[in-house]
Design an enzyme around this catalytic site. Structure first.
Site, PDB file in Angstrom:
ATOM      1  N   GLY A  49      37.056  31.376  42.630  1.00  0.00           N
ATOM      2  CA  GLY A  49      35.969  32.292  42.311  1.00  0.00           C
ATOM      3  C   GLY A  49      36.185  33.657  42.922  1.00  0.00           C
ATOM      4  N   GLN A  54      33.411  41.502  46.329  1.00  0.00           N
ATOM      5  CA  GLN A  54      34.706  41.318  46.997  1.00  0.00           C
ATOM      6  C   GLN A  54      35.739  42.345  46.549  1.00  0.00           C
ATOM      7  OE1 GLN A  54      34.705  36.883  46.102  1.00  0.00           O
ATOM      8  NE2 GLN A  54      35.819  36.914  48.032  1.00  0.00           N
ATOM      9  N   CYS A  97      37.721  31.475  52.035  1.00  0.00           N
ATOM     10  CA  CYS A  97      37.217  32.593  51.231  1.00  0.00           C
ATOM     11  C   CYS A  97      38.308  33.650  51.162  1.00  0.00           C
ATOM     12  CB  CYS A  97      35.967  33.158  51.908  1.00  0.00           C
ATOM     13  SG  CYS A  97      35.285  34.582  51.066  1.00  0.00           S
ATOM     14  N   LEU A  98      38.510  34.223  49.983  1.00  0.00           N
ATOM     15  CA  LEU A  98      39.524  35.270  49.830  1.00  0.00           C
ATOM     16  C   LEU A  98      39.250  36.454  50.750  1.00  0.00           C
ATOM     17  CD1 LEU A  98      39.795  35.282  45.936  1.00  0.00           C
ATOM     18  CD2 LEU A  98      41.533  34.462  47.537  1.00  0.00           C
ATOM     19  N   HIS A 139      28.883  29.279  46.573  1.00  0.00           N
ATOM     20  CA  HIS A 139      29.671  30.200  47.388  1.00  0.00           C
ATOM     21  C   HIS A 139      29.638  31.610  46.775  1.00  0.00           C
ATOM     22  CE1 HIS A 139      33.427  31.048  49.911  1.00  0.00           C
ATOM     23  NE2 HIS A 139      33.408  32.067  49.081  1.00  0.00           N
ATOM     24  N   GLU A 140      29.844  31.703  45.458  1.00  0.00           N
ATOM     25  CA  GLU A 140      29.898  33.027  44.818  1.00  0.00           C
ATOM     26  C   GLU A 140      28.527  33.702  44.829  1.00  0.00           C
ATOM     27  OE1 GLU A 140      32.742  34.298  44.473  1.00  0.00           O
ATOM     28  OE2 GLU A 140      33.699  32.357  44.799  1.00  0.00           O
ATOM     29  N   HIS A 143      27.909  35.371  47.966  1.00  0.00           N
ATOM     30  CA  HIS A 143      28.546  36.697  48.034  1.00  0.00           C
ATOM     31  C   HIS A 143      27.638  37.774  47.455  1.00  0.00           C
ATOM     32  CE1 HIS A 143      32.533  36.201  49.668  1.00  0.00           C
ATOM     33  NE2 HIS A 143      32.850  35.235  48.833  1.00  0.00           N
TER      34      HIS A 143
HETATM   35 ZN    ZN Z   1      34.366  33.895  49.140  1.00  0.00          ZN
END
Ligand code: ZN
Length: 163
Positions: A49, A54, A97-98, A139-140, A143
């Site tokens: 995702g 981000q 997480c990225l 999770h997204e 964000h």
């Molecule tokens: Zn993330």
């Protein structure tokens, strides 16, 4: 193909900001279409995702890869997603997480959810999802609200899922 820079760091101000809802008139606009295309280019083949925040855009847009690792795998674009739990059951699993490289956290999430969102054409969609698919969406959406996994749980040992 435009790969965007992914913002990192638990104190990054854009990652910590609540993203703004996309207005109906913006959905077919060039600006949003380009952002979504660039986000698709940025999402790695194994990433589950990516939220617009981000990549530096504080709008309520995210990509999610559903059914990862199966022949039903697909990437869905969600605009203005809203989530509701579908049942009380929760599940704890390790997440990465990225935007937080090398950080792994055990996070408790709802096991089943319903998510309502607009697709890229502005049509309302509703999906009922469970397990990893439900986790990715939670999770997204975090964000989009400026919430990161480090706020949610305890540090984990080992590597599992990168969202
Ligand atoms: Zn993330």
């Amino acid at each position: 193909m435009a790969k965007l820079k992914i913002l990192t760091g638990a104190n990054n101000l854009i990652l910590r900001k609540k993203s703004e809802a996309v207005k109906a008139a913006e959905i077919s606009g060039k600006k949003l279409s380009k952002l979504i295309k660039d986000m698709r280019d940025t999402l790695g083949a194994n990433d589950l995702g990516l939220a617009a925040a981000q990549v530096g855009s504080s709008v309520r847009v995210c990509l999610v890869r559903l059914n990862s690792g199966t022949n039903q795998a697909r990437v869905i674009v969600m605009i203005n997603p809203e989530i509701a739990p579908a049942g009380r059951e929760t599940e704890i699993a390790e997440e990465g997480c990225l935007s937080l490289p090398e950080v792994w956290v055990r996070v408790e999430r709802k096991k089943n959810i319903t998510v309502k969102f607009l697709d890229v054409k502005g049509a309302e969609q509703v999906l009922t999802l469970e397990n990893l698919n439900a986790r990715v969406i939670q999770h997204e959406i975090d964000h989009l609200d400026g919430i990161l996994i480090v706020d949610k749980g305890t540090a984990a040992v080992g590597k599992k899922t990168i969202l």
